[in-house]
Design a protein around this motif. Structure first.
Motif, PDB file in Angstrom:
ATOM      1  N   SER A 229       0.823  -1.214   0.000  1.00 35.40           N
ATOM      2  CA  SER A 229       0.000   0.000   0.000  1.00 35.40           C
ATOM      3  C   SER A 229       0.854   1.259   0.000  1.00 35.40           C
ATOM      4  CB  SER A 229      -0.927  -0.004   1.223  1.00 35.40           C
ATOM      5  OG  SER A 229      -0.172  -0.136   2.418  1.00 35.40           O
ATOM      6  N   ASN A 230       2.106   1.151   0.461  1.00 33.05           N
ATOM      7  CA  ASN A 230       3.004   2.303   0.488  1.00 33.05           C
ATOM      8  C   ASN A 230       4.059   2.163  -0.596  1.00 33.05           C
ATOM      9  OD1 ASN A 230       1.741   3.450   2.792  1.00 33.05           O
ATOM     10  ND2 ASN A 230       2.907   2.065   4.117  1.00 33.05           N
ATOM     11  N   ILE A 231       4.170   3.180  -1.429  1.00 34.30           N
ATOM     12  CA  ILE A 231       5.147   3.180  -2.512  1.00 34.30           C
ATOM     13  C   ILE A 231       6.306   4.093  -2.109  1.00 34.30           C
ATOM     14  CG2 ILE A 231       5.513   3.588  -4.963  1.00 34.30           C
ATOM     15  CD1 ILE A 231       3.458   1.411  -4.294  1.00 34.30           C
ATOM     16  N   ASP A 232       7.543   3.578  -2.139  1.00 31.32           N
ATOM     17  CA  ASP A 232       8.684   4.405  -1.741  1.00 31.32           C
ATOM     18  C   ASP A 232       9.496   4.824  -2.956  1.00 31.32           C
ATOM     19  OD1 ASP A 232      10.204   2.201  -2.515  1.00 31.32           O
ATOM     20  OD2 ASP A 232      10.495   1.476  -0.474  1.00 31.32           O
ATOM     21  N   ASN A 233      10.636   5.482  -2.685  1.00 27.27           N
ATOM     22  CA  ASN A 233      11.468   6.018  -3.766  1.00 27.27           C
ATOM     23  C   ASN A 233      12.165   4.926  -4.577  1.00 27.27           C
ATOM     24  OD1 ASN A 233      10.832   8.655  -3.076  1.00 27.27           O
ATOM     25  ND2 ASN A 233      12.550   8.848  -1.653  1.00 27.27           N
ATOM     26  N   ASN A 234      12.155   3.692  -4.087  1.00 23.83           N
ATOM     27  CA  ASN A 234      12.783   2.598  -4.827  1.00 23.83           C
ATOM     28  C   ASN A 234      11.899   2.075  -5.953  1.00 23.83           C
ATOM     29  OD1 ASN A 234      15.111   2.579  -3.203  1.00 23.83           O
ATOM     30  ND2 ASN A 234      14.127   1.270  -1.682  1.00 23.83           N
ATOM     31  N   THR A 235      10.668   2.566  -6.036  1.00 26.64           N
ATOM     32  CA  THR A 235       9.734   2.082  -7.042  1.00 26.64           C
ATOM     33  C   THR A 235       9.921   2.841  -8.352  1.00 26.64           C
ATOM     34  OG1 THR A 235       8.119   1.536  -5.321  1.00 26.64           O
ATOM     35  CG2 THR A 235       7.313   1.702  -7.585  1.00 26.64           C
ATOM     36  N   ILE A 236      10.306   2.121  -9.397  1.00 28.70           N
ATOM     37  CA  ILE A 236      10.499   2.712 -10.722  1.00 28.70           C
ATOM     38  C   ILE A 236       9.862   1.781 -11.743  1.00 28.70           C
ATOM     39  CG2 ILE A 236      12.179   3.509 -12.434  1.00 28.70           C
ATOM     40  CD1 ILE A 236      14.179   3.859 -10.151  1.00 28.70           C
ATOM     41  N   ILE A 237       9.080   2.350 -12.663  1.00 22.80           N
ATOM     42  CA  ILE A 237       8.462   1.578 -13.742  1.00 22.80           C
ATOM     43  C   ILE A 237       8.928   2.163 -15.062  1.00 22.80           C
ATOM     44  CG2 ILE A 237       6.301   0.799 -14.770  1.00 22.80           C
ATOM     45  CD1 ILE A 237       4.946   1.243 -12.087  1.00 22.80           C
ATOM     46  N   LEU A 238       9.545   1.340 -15.886  1.00 27.26           N
ATOM     47  CA  LEU A 238      10.062   1.783 -17.173  1.00 27.26           C
ATOM     48  C   LEU A 238       9.487   0.917 -18.291  1.00 27.26           C
ATOM     49  CD1 LEU A 238      13.852   2.295 -16.323  1.00 27.26           C
ATOM     50  CD2 LEU A 238      12.059   4.032 -16.427  1.00 27.26           C
ATOM     51  N   PRO A 239       9.209   1.496 -19.454  1.00 22.86           N
ATOM     52  CA  PRO A 239       8.722   0.693 -20.586  1.00 22.86           C
ATOM     53  C   PRO A 239       9.832  -0.180 -21.147  1.00 22.86           C
ATOM     54  CG  PRO A 239       9.079   2.968 -21.256  1.00 22.86           C
ATOM     55  CD  PRO A 239       9.278   2.930 -19.774  1.00 22.86           C
ATOM     56  N   GLY A 240       9.438  -1.349 -21.651  1.00 25.30           N
ATOM     57  CA  GLY A 240      10.402  -2.258 -22.268  1.00 25.30           C
ATOM     58  C   GLY A 240      10.855  -3.353 -21.321  1.00 25.30           C
ATOM     59  N   SER A 241      11.297  -4.459 -21.906  1.00 25.92           N
ATOM     60  CA  SER A 241      11.843  -5.565 -21.124  1.00 25.92           C
ATOM     61  C   SER A 241      13.351  -5.350 -21.043  1.00 25.92           C
ATOM     62  CB  SER A 241      11.515  -6.910 -21.787  1.00 25.92           C
ATOM     63  OG  SER A 241      12.015  -7.989 -21.030  1.00 25.92           O
TER      64      SER A 241
END
Length: 322
Positions: A229-241
């Motif tokens: 439920s908590n999103i921190d600064n380590n969360t990154i989503i990038l396009p592509g495999s």
């Protein structure tokens, strides 16, 4: 005596302003380096996983997961046909009155501008004659049903994503034929017979997240949703495999944080103002000739600008070096 006090106060204010400018540039540079170091440390600890086979033993660990994001159905609204999107965000703005106050003035000015959302004209100092119609089309975000990220439930993942790709509005994607399109925005006129745009006319456009391969770095909360439920600064989503090395290279660029560079630019502007104030008392004797054909107040501005730009460059290099 009074003149000396005024000069001293002006000098103090100039020094204080210049100091604030330096401080802002320092904050921008160190924050950027801190963000970069944080991403690097998270990357070192990250474990690459196969999101098609979620592993409960990785709960609590920083993971890098190259997977596929999709939904189980098409989404659209009354303006665009259902399409293959994971997220479809409808953005709306209306041509309406806005109230503003020129610097140093208590008398309002009124302009007709494109504004997102409804401007409450009842709060204007002079509401009469500046009434805004009701916004009849609301902004909204549509999400494909049952989103999945490979083997994970994608609901929480989708909730953290911000659509950035602007949907190209061609006649083929419109739900109704004959809609007016200008610069990839659907124009909705309140008065269909009007020759020009007017108060109450609206523009609608869309940003989307499409299904496909994405790579996520995050702390795995559980083997069902990946995210907690908590999103921190380590969360990154990038396009592509992406491989682990490719992910680091792209994420460092993504996390350069333009906001920190904006802070440095603001600091440079404040430094320039402070330096102009400090050097103004020497304007009668300041002469940059023969190297530059300027003297007096112009020399003050040129010298202040030069020092500010050099300082900005130094802090920018420090931010890059980390």
């Amino acid at each position: 005596m009074a003149r000396n006090v005024t000069t001293a106060a002006r000098s103090f204010l100039g020094v204080f302003t210049a100091f604030c400018g330096f401080a802002l540039m320092w904050v921008g540079a160190t924050r950027d380096a801190g963000n970069r170091a944080e991403v690097d440390q998270a990357f070192i600890r990250a474990v690459k996983i196969d999101p098609n086979a979620p592993d409960p033993s990785k709960n609590g660990s920083i993971v890098i997961a190259p997977g596929t994001l999709n939904g189980s159905g098409s989404i659209g609204d009354e303006f665009v046909k259902p399409g293959d999107y994971v997220i479809l965000k409808r953005n709306v703005e209306m041509l309406q009155w806005r109230e503003s106050f020129p610097r140093g003035s208590t008398d309002p000015e009124y302009r007709i501008e494109w504004v997102a959302g409804q401007v409450n004209f009842f709060g204007f100092q002079q509401p009469q004659g500046h009434e805004n119609p009701l916004l009849t089309v609301s902004p909204e975000t549509f999400v494909a049903p049952n989103p999945r990220f490979s083997g994970f439930d994608g609901s929480r993942i989708v909730s953290t994503m911000s659509p950035k790709e602007v949907l190209s509005l061609t006649p083929e994607v419109l739900a109704k034929s004959g809609q007016e399109i200008v610069d990839d925005k659907i124009v909705i006129r309140r008065n269909l017979g009007a020759a020009a745009l007017g108060i109450g006319d609206m523009r609608v456009w869309y940003t989307v997240v499409r299904p496909g391969p994405y790579t996520i770095m995050a702390v795995q909360a559980d083997e069902r949703t990946l995210f907690g439920s908590n999103i921190d600064n380590n969360t990154i989503i990038l396009p592509g495999s992406l491989s682990k090395e490719e992910f680091l290279k792209v994420s460092v660029g993504e996390q350069g944080d333009s906001g920190n560079y904006s802070i440095m630019l603001m600091g440079a502007a404040i430094l320039f103002v402070g330096l102009c104030s400090i050097l103004a008392r020497y304007s009668s004797t300041l002469d940059l000739r023969p190297k530059l054909n300027v003297k007096g107040p112009a020399a003050v501005a040129v010298l202040s600008l030069g020092i500010s730009l050099v300082s900005l460059f130094v802090f920018f290099v420090l931010a890059l070096l980390g």
